[in-house]
Design a protein around this motif. Structure first.
Motif, PDB file in Angstrom:
ATOM      1  N   TYR A  16       0.819  -1.252   0.014  1.00 54.34           N
ATOM      2  CA  TYR A  16      -0.144  -0.036  -0.221  1.00 54.34           C
ATOM      3  C   TYR A  16       0.865   1.304   0.019  1.00 54.34           C
ATOM      4  N   GLY A  17       0.487   2.112  -0.809  1.00 58.66           N
ATOM      5  CA  GLY A  17       1.250   3.320  -0.670  1.00 58.66           C
ATOM      6  C   GLY A  17       0.482   4.619  -1.603  1.00 58.66           C
ATOM      7  N   THR A  18       1.123   5.788  -1.625  1.00 57.84           N
ATOM      8  CA  THR A  18       0.275   6.952  -2.362  1.00 57.84           C
ATOM      9  C   THR A  18       1.523   7.797  -2.972  1.00 57.84           C
ATOM     10  N   THR A  19       1.258   8.422  -3.818  1.00 57.23           N
ATOM     11  CA  THR A  19       1.957   9.249  -4.801  1.00 57.23           C
ATOM     12  C   THR A  19       2.901  10.146  -3.591  1.00 57.23           C
ATOM     13  N   GLU A  20       2.020  10.833  -2.746  1.00 57.70           N
ATOM     14  CA  GLU A  20       2.803  11.601  -1.912  1.00 57.70           C
ATOM     15  C   GLU A  20       4.025  11.213  -0.642  1.00 57.70           C
ATOM     16  N   THR A  21       3.748   9.633  -0.802  1.00 56.73           N
ATOM     17  CA  THR A  21       4.583   9.016   0.278  1.00 56.73           C
ATOM     18  C   THR A  21       5.868   8.187  -0.622  1.00 56.73           C
ATOM     19  N   SER A  22       5.978   8.414  -1.999  1.00 55.67           N
ATOM     20  CA  SER A  22       7.140   7.842  -2.927  1.00 55.67           C
ATOM     21  C   SER A  22       7.150   6.341  -3.028  1.00 55.67           C
ATOM     22  N   PRO A  23       6.378   5.385  -3.020  1.00 58.40           N
ATOM     23  CA  PRO A  23       5.025   5.507  -2.717  1.00 58.40           C
ATOM     24  C   PRO A  23       4.842   4.588  -1.527  1.00 58.40           C
ATOM     25  N   VAL A  24       5.799   3.600  -1.316  1.00 54.04           N
ATOM     26  CA  VAL A  24       5.255   2.633  -0.392  1.00 54.04           C
ATOM     27  C   VAL A  24       5.435   2.849   1.158  1.00 54.04           C
ATOM     28  N   ILE A  25       3.924   2.665   1.695  1.00 58.23           N
ATOM     29  CA  ILE A  25       3.784   2.772   3.075  1.00 58.23           C
ATOM     30  C   ILE A  25       4.109   1.552   3.856  1.00 58.23           C
ATOM     31  N   ALA A  26       3.326   0.449   3.376  1.00 56.23           N
ATOM     32  CA  ALA A  26       3.408  -0.993   3.953  1.00 56.23           C
ATOM     33  C   ALA A  26       3.469  -1.902   2.943  1.00 56.23           C
ATOM     34  N   VAL A  27       3.959  -3.117   3.355  1.00 56.74           N
ATOM     35  CA  VAL A  27       3.935  -4.291   2.358  1.00 56.74           C
ATOM     36  C   VAL A  27       4.102  -5.458   3.086  1.00 56.74           C
ATOM     37  N   ASN A  28       3.506  -6.649   2.415  1.00 61.05           N
ATOM     38  CA  ASN A  28       3.841  -7.775   3.030  1.00 61.05           C
ATOM     39  C   ASN A  28       5.039  -8.175   2.443  1.00 61.05           C
ATOM     40  N   SER A  29       5.653  -9.122   3.169  1.00 64.16           N
ATOM     41  CA  SER A  29       6.784  -9.849   2.458  1.00 64.16           C
ATOM     42  C   SER A  29       6.873 -11.410   2.620  1.00 64.16           C
ATOM     43  N   PRO A  30       7.979 -12.099   1.834  1.00 63.74           N
ATOM     44  CA  PRO A  30       7.755 -13.705   2.045  1.00 63.74           C
ATOM     45  C   PRO A  30       7.911 -14.093   3.394  1.00 63.74           C
ATOM     46  N   GLU A  31       8.441 -13.414   4.400  1.00 67.79           N
ATOM     47  CA  GLU A  31       8.470 -13.925   5.892  1.00 67.79           C
ATOM     48  C   GLU A  31       7.236 -13.637   6.426  1.00 67.79           C
ATOM     49  N   HIS A  32       6.796 -12.280   6.398  1.00 63.02           N
ATOM     50  CA  HIS A  32       5.798 -11.732   7.140  1.00 63.02           C
ATOM     51  C   HIS A  32       4.603 -11.460   5.985  1.00 63.02           C
ATOM     52  N   ASN A  33       3.688 -12.407   5.875  1.00 63.50           N
ATOM     53  CA  ASN A  33       2.617 -12.123   4.940  1.00 63.50           C
ATOM     54  C   ASN A  33       1.261 -12.410   5.530  1.00 63.50           C
TER      55      ASN A  33
END
Length: 510
Positions: free
Chosen positions: A305-322
């Protein structure tokens, strides 16, 4: 350091490594050649009038190197959306930001049937006009040590804007967003702590560079990490994209749910065998898409999840933590606060509120828009306009735009939640979305827009077990298709207007 400093040092450290594979032209550009071509082109851009430089070129080696060369010349590239209303978007950008020069492509204008706009300069002409002396000078500069190369180009402060992008305009008029070197670099560093990537990776450059997701993952992130970028000019050419992934042995692929759905449908066994990171964002990921990639290719789709104003990524799942359904854990160098939409109090665990973000990847202001800045950026906190909650394990759950909540009879209804249930209740192959229309007695009501006629009673019966009565659609409207933004997001402004227009007609006409 600036992103430009890091690119130069990366190019000097990995001169023979492939930087860009251009699937449209067949060009295979090494880091040594990418540096050389950028230096030469930057001298050509130096001759243009001062101010911003518009860039409107499809994903390609030429597009990436034009962005780099523009920054080398001390200018800020303004990325222009050519997928919808290219001429209009060019004129809007020139007017809003007060510049004239736009670097574009004759081939693109011909394909779009877009007329030439005053100030346009064509990349084909620039390449043809570069003489032998300019090439020799560029070569000599490229052979200097990294420090001297950096000193020979325009110096960049980390807080200088490296690009100006426009927001999607899916719910309001687009806003001009200046992102700095510091913004983008902080986001790249934050992602690197969550997702492992580096020189051994090949990333697909399928998202357009006028979209922040594409500019970051398809340009600067790979260029400063010595990765290889495989560019495809049109993300909607699904079969061609799948071929590129397979033939170039792509290891990282990012995309919006709409694009990834197309790739899934057109893919063949083995197309995604080399992909180790498959990430989606910009819109909610349907469970059917997540399940489809696992069933067909045994690939885990990671939502972010992200926005243009935050460059963009705010949060993301990962292979280890999904945690499927969530948008993952917040990047370690970003702060997120949930604010109650009425009281302004901080929300507790599991309590839905507005998502506020703070960190070095967040803009300080919009360009020349005091009102928008005052409404969205307060004491360093950026109000995303999105609603969500944090669970007890630190996963962020996005539940929709604040504008996609409505009050029905005094109760709050999430149109995103309605859409989730609608999707599961519609017959296979039928797409649907939920929109708001005015209601004289209740203030608002929910209407379902569907791409084919359906048995409304059966759909409502299927939805009834998952939604309160006030959230069930009060009408179904058939639309030819769900309008999309260039990123693949549903264009709710256009869809709502279409639905309201249909409902305004006499029943006999409908």
């Amino acid at each position: 350091m600036s992103l430009l400093d890091l690119f130069v040092r990366t190019a000097k450290q990995h001169p023979s490594k492939l930087a860009i594979v251009d699937r449209a032209t067949g060009a295979r550009v090494t880091y040594k050649n990418a540096l050389l071509r950028s230096l030469i082109l930057s001298r050509e851009i130096d001759e243009f009038e001062q101010g911003f430089i518009g860039v409107m070129i499809p994903n390609s080696a030429g597009a990436i190197l034009t962005v780099v060369a523009t920054v080398m010349s001390g200018r800020t590239p303004v990325m222009i959306n050519y997928s919808t209303g290219a001429e209009q978007n060019c004129r809007m950008a020139q007017r809003r930001l007060g510049f004239r020069t736009i670097i574009t492509s004759r081939a693109l204008l011909a394909k779009l049937k877009c007329p030439e706009v005053a100030g346009m300069v064509f990349i084909e002409d620039l390449a043809a006009d570069i003489g032998r002396v300019a090439k020799v000078r560029g070569l000599l500069r490229s052979l200097m040590p990294a420090g001297r190369v950096i000193a020979s180009v325009s110096r960049c402060d980390p807080d200088d804007p490296i690009v100006i992008l426009f927001t999607s305009g899916s719910e309001a008029d687009p806003k001009a967003v200046p992102l700095s070197h510091r913004n983008l670099l902080a986001n790249v560093e934050g992602m690197h702590e969550v997702l492992e990537y580096g020189p051994k990776d090949t990333i697909l450059g399928n998202l357009p560079l006028f979209h922040v997701f594409g500019l970051n993952t398809g340009c600067w992130l790979p260029l400063i990490n010595a990765m290889t970028i495989v560019t495809v000019p049109n993300p909607l050419e699904f079969r061609a994209v799948c071929s590129a992934v397979r033939e170039e042995k792509v290891t990282m692929l990012v995309g919006t749910p709409v694009f990834l759905s197309g790739y899934l449908q057109k893919s063949e066994p083995g197309d995604f065998d080399t992909v180790r990171l498959l990430v989606t964002g910009a819109d909610k990921c349907p469970e059917t898409l997540r399940r489809g990639f696992w069933d067909r290719h045994r690939k885990e789709l990671l939502e972010g999840y992200g926005t243009t104003e935050t460059s963009p990524v705010i949060a993301v799942n990962s292979p280890e933590h999904n945690r499927p359904g969530s948008v993952g854990r917040v990047l370690p160098n970003i702060q997120v606060r949930m604010e109650h939409y009425e009281t302004g109090d901080t929300c507790g665990v599991g309590q839905i509120g507005k998502i506020l973000v703070k960190g070095e990847s967040v803009i300080k202001s919009y360009y020349d828009d005091f009102e928008a800045t005052a409404n969205r950026v307060r004491q360093g906190w950026y109000d995303t306009g999105d609603m969500g909650y944090m669970d007890q394990d630190g996963y962020l759950w996005h539940v929709g735009r604040l504008g996609r909540f409505l009050k029905v009879g005094g109760e709050m209804v999430s149109l995103v939640q309605v859409e989730d249930v609608l999707e599961r209740s519609l017959p296979p192959g039928v797409l649907g979305a939920a929109v708001e229309v005015p209601d004289a007695s209740r203030g608002s009501r929910v209407v379902a827009a569907v791409t084919e006629s359906v048995d409304e009673r059966a759909v409502l019966a299927a939805m009834a077990g998952s939604l309160p009565r006030i959230a069930l659609p009060k009408a179904f409207v058939v639309v030819a298709e769900l309008p999309r933004m260039p990123s693949g997001k549903t264009d709710y402004r256009a869809l709502t207007a279409s639905v309201r227009e249909v409902l305004a007609q006499p029943a006999a006409v409908r």
